[in-house]
Write a protein that holds these residues in place. Structure first.
Motif, mmCIF file in Angstrom:
data_model
loop_
_atom_site.group_PDB
_atom_site.id
_atom_site.type_symbol
_atom_site.label_atom_id
_atom_site.label_comp_id
_atom_site.label_asym_id
_atom_site.label_seq_id
_atom_site.Cartn_x
_atom_site.Cartn_y
_atom_site.Cartn_z
ATOM 1 N N LEU A 1 0.794 -1.197 0.117
ATOM 2 C CA LEU A 1 0.046 0.148 0.229
ATOM 3 C C LEU A 1 0.990 1.445 -0.006
ATOM 4 C CD1 LEU A 1 -2.878 -0.875 2.439
ATOM 5 C CD2 LEU A 1 -3.027 -0.571 -0.111
ATOM 6 N N TYR A 2 2.099 1.145 0.579
ATOM 7 C CA TYR A 2 2.845 2.534 0.798
ATOM 8 C C TYR A 2 3.328 2.701 -0.637
ATOM 9 C CZ TYR A 2 2.611 1.879 5.823
ATOM 10 O OH TYR A 2 2.580 1.845 7.135
ATOM 11 N N THR A 3 3.849 1.971 -1.372
ATOM 12 C CA THR A 3 4.173 2.229 -2.862
ATOM 13 C C THR A 3 3.091 2.600 -3.603
ATOM 14 O OG1 THR A 3 5.962 0.317 -2.321
ATOM 15 C CG2 THR A 3 5.251 0.996 -4.996
ATOM 16 N N ILE A 4 1.760 2.045 -3.410
ATOM 17 C CA ILE A 4 0.777 2.352 -4.459
ATOM 18 C C ILE A 4 0.504 3.768 -4.016
ATOM 19 C CG2 ILE A 4 -1.674 1.831 -5.076
ATOM 20 C CD1 ILE A 4 -1.000 -1.159 -4.448
ATOM 21 N N ILE A 5 0.281 4.135 -2.764
ATOM 22 C CA ILE A 5 -0.328 5.333 -2.210
ATOM 23 C C ILE A 5 0.755 6.356 -2.457
ATOM 24 C CG2 ILE A 5 -0.733 6.795 -0.551
ATOM 25 C CD1 ILE A 5 -2.045 4.147 0.745
ATOM 26 N N LEU A 6 2.020 6.220 -2.452
ATOM 27 C CA LEU A 6 3.066 7.247 -2.594
ATOM 28 C C LEU A 6 3.441 7.505 -4.037
ATOM 29 C CD1 LEU A 6 5.265 6.769 0.421
ATOM 30 C CD2 LEU A 6 3.750 8.705 0.029
ATOM 31 N N SER A 7 3.296 6.508 -4.832
ATOM 32 C CA SER A 7 3.733 6.569 -6.309
ATOM 33 C C SER A 7 2.440 7.378 -6.839
ATOM 34 C CB SER A 7 3.515 5.201 -7.040
ATOM 35 O OG SER A 7 4.663 4.378 -6.530
ATOM 36 N N LEU A 8 1.284 7.024 -6.662
ATOM 37 C CA LEU A 8 -0.145 7.916 -7.210
ATOM 38 C C LEU A 8 0.171 9.187 -6.471
ATOM 39 C CD1 LEU A 8 -2.596 5.392 -7.057
ATOM 40 C CD2 LEU A 8 -1.824 6.148 -9.208
ATOM 41 N N THR A 9 0.421 9.428 -5.370
ATOM 42 C CA THR A 9 0.524 10.916 -4.630
ATOM 43 C C THR A 9 1.775 11.557 -5.435
ATOM 44 O OG1 THR A 9 -0.279 10.080 -2.633
ATOM 45 C CG2 THR A 9 0.713 12.201 -2.910
ATOM 46 N N SER A 10 2.593 11.042 -5.663
ATOM 47 C CA SER A 10 4.084 11.704 -6.486
ATOM 48 C C SER A 10 3.481 12.024 -8.061
ATOM 49 C CB SER A 10 5.195 11.149 -6.223
ATOM 50 O OG SER A 10 5.218 9.855 -6.868
ATOM 51 N N VAL A 11 2.555 11.070 -8.424
ATOM 52 C CA VAL A 11 2.453 11.576 -9.922
ATOM 53 C C VAL A 11 1.284 12.791 -10.025
ATOM 54 C CG1 VAL A 11 1.239 10.681 -12.050
ATOM 55 C CG2 VAL A 11 2.563 9.009 -10.614
ATOM 56 N N ILE A 12 0.432 12.678 -8.945
ATOM 57 C CA ILE A 12 -0.395 14.025 -8.941
ATOM 58 C C ILE A 12 0.211 15.179 -8.819
ATOM 59 C CG2 ILE A 12 -2.170 14.670 -7.566
ATOM 60 C CD1 ILE A 12 -3.531 11.756 -7.286
ATOM 61 N N ILE A 13 1.125 15.134 -7.622
ATOM 62 C CA ILE A 13 1.893 16.426 -7.327
ATOM 63 C C ILE A 13 2.944 16.663 -8.540
ATOM 64 C CG2 ILE A 13 4.063 17.083 -5.958
ATOM 65 C CD1 ILE A 13 2.868 15.302 -3.639
ATOM 66 N N SER A 14 3.384 15.737 -9.124
ATOM 67 C CA SER A 14 4.184 16.323 -10.276
ATOM 68 C C SER A 14 3.321 16.972 -11.684
ATOM 69 C CB SER A 14 4.868 15.158 -10.735
ATOM 70 O OG SER A 14 4.286 13.956 -11.367
ATOM 71 N N ILE A 15 2.140 16.277 -11.696
ATOM 72 C CA ILE A 15 1.392 16.846 -12.843
ATOM 73 C C ILE A 15 0.890 17.980 -12.455
ATOM 74 C CG2 ILE A 15 -1.133 16.689 -13.715
ATOM 75 C CD1 ILE A 15 -0.838 13.849 -13.706
ATOM 76 N N VAL A 16 0.530 18.555 -11.197
ATOM 77 C CA VAL A 16 0.099 19.757 -10.630
ATOM 78 C C VAL A 16 1.411 20.772 -10.797
ATOM 79 C CG1 VAL A 16 -0.296 21.197 -8.336
ATOM 80 C CG2 VAL A 16 -1.611 19.032 -8.876
ATOM 81 N N PHE A 17 2.500 20.197 -10.420
ATOM 82 C CA PHE A 17 3.761 21.006 -10.567
ATOM 83 C C PHE A 17 3.947 21.377 -12.187
ATOM 84 C CE2 PHE A 17 8.333 21.020 -11.593
ATOM 85 C CZ PHE A 17 8.696 22.108 -10.912
ATOM 86 N N VAL A 18 3.769 20.463 -12.935
ATOM 87 C CA VAL A 18 3.924 20.751 -14.502
ATOM 88 C C VAL A 18 2.959 21.780 -14.935
ATOM 89 C CG1 VAL A 18 3.791 19.954 -16.525
ATOM 90 C CG2 VAL A 18 5.062 18.619 -14.990
ATOM 91 N N ILE A 19 1.701 21.621 -14.447
ATOM 92 C CA ILE A 19 0.685 22.695 -14.961
ATOM 93 C C ILE A 19 0.842 23.765 -14.247
ATOM 94 C CG2 ILE A 19 -1.861 23.201 -14.526
ATOM 95 C CD1 ILE A 19 -2.379 20.331 -14.698
ATOM 96 N N ARG A 20 1.238 24.065 -13.171
ATOM 97 C CA ARG A 20 1.705 25.606 -12.587
ATOM 98 C C ARG A 20 2.803 26.243 -13.408
ATOM 99 N NH1 ARG A 20 1.496 25.568 -6.143
ATOM 100 N NH2 ARG A 20 -0.731 25.813 -5.931
#
Length: 84
Positions: free
Chosen positions: A56-75
């Motif tokens: 679960l830690y890998t799944i949750i942190l991987s998905l969270t980091s993808v979302i954070i990186s997408i938000v970063f790119v959009i900004r």
């Protein structure tokens, strides 16, 4: 003669602008890769230290980091478009 100087500078300036744009977006891609890589690595290490059935830690942190990186790119893209 002054016309030839101006006409020679324009292609050079266009080439520099293209190179700067390429470097800018390459930097964004590298930062996006780093964010996802670090988040995934932390998730793997947590799953190794605190084992669970579904990693679960890998799944949750991987998905969270993808979302954070997408938000970063959009900004970054929005900020870049406001500068021009």
């Amino acid at each position: 003669m002054s016309q030839s100087k101006h006409s020679n500078n324009k292609p050079l300036k266009d080439q520099k602008n293209k190179l700067n744009t390429y470097a800018h977006f390459s930097g964004i891609a590298i930062q996006m890769f780093a964010i996802i890589g670090i988040g995934s690595y932390i998730g793997v290490r947590l799953d190794h230290n605190y084992p669970n059935e579904y990693n679960l830690y890998t799944i949750i942190l991987s998905l969270t980091s993808v979302i954070i990186s997408i938000v970063f790119v959009i900004r970054r893209i929005i900020a870049g478009s406001k500068e021009k």
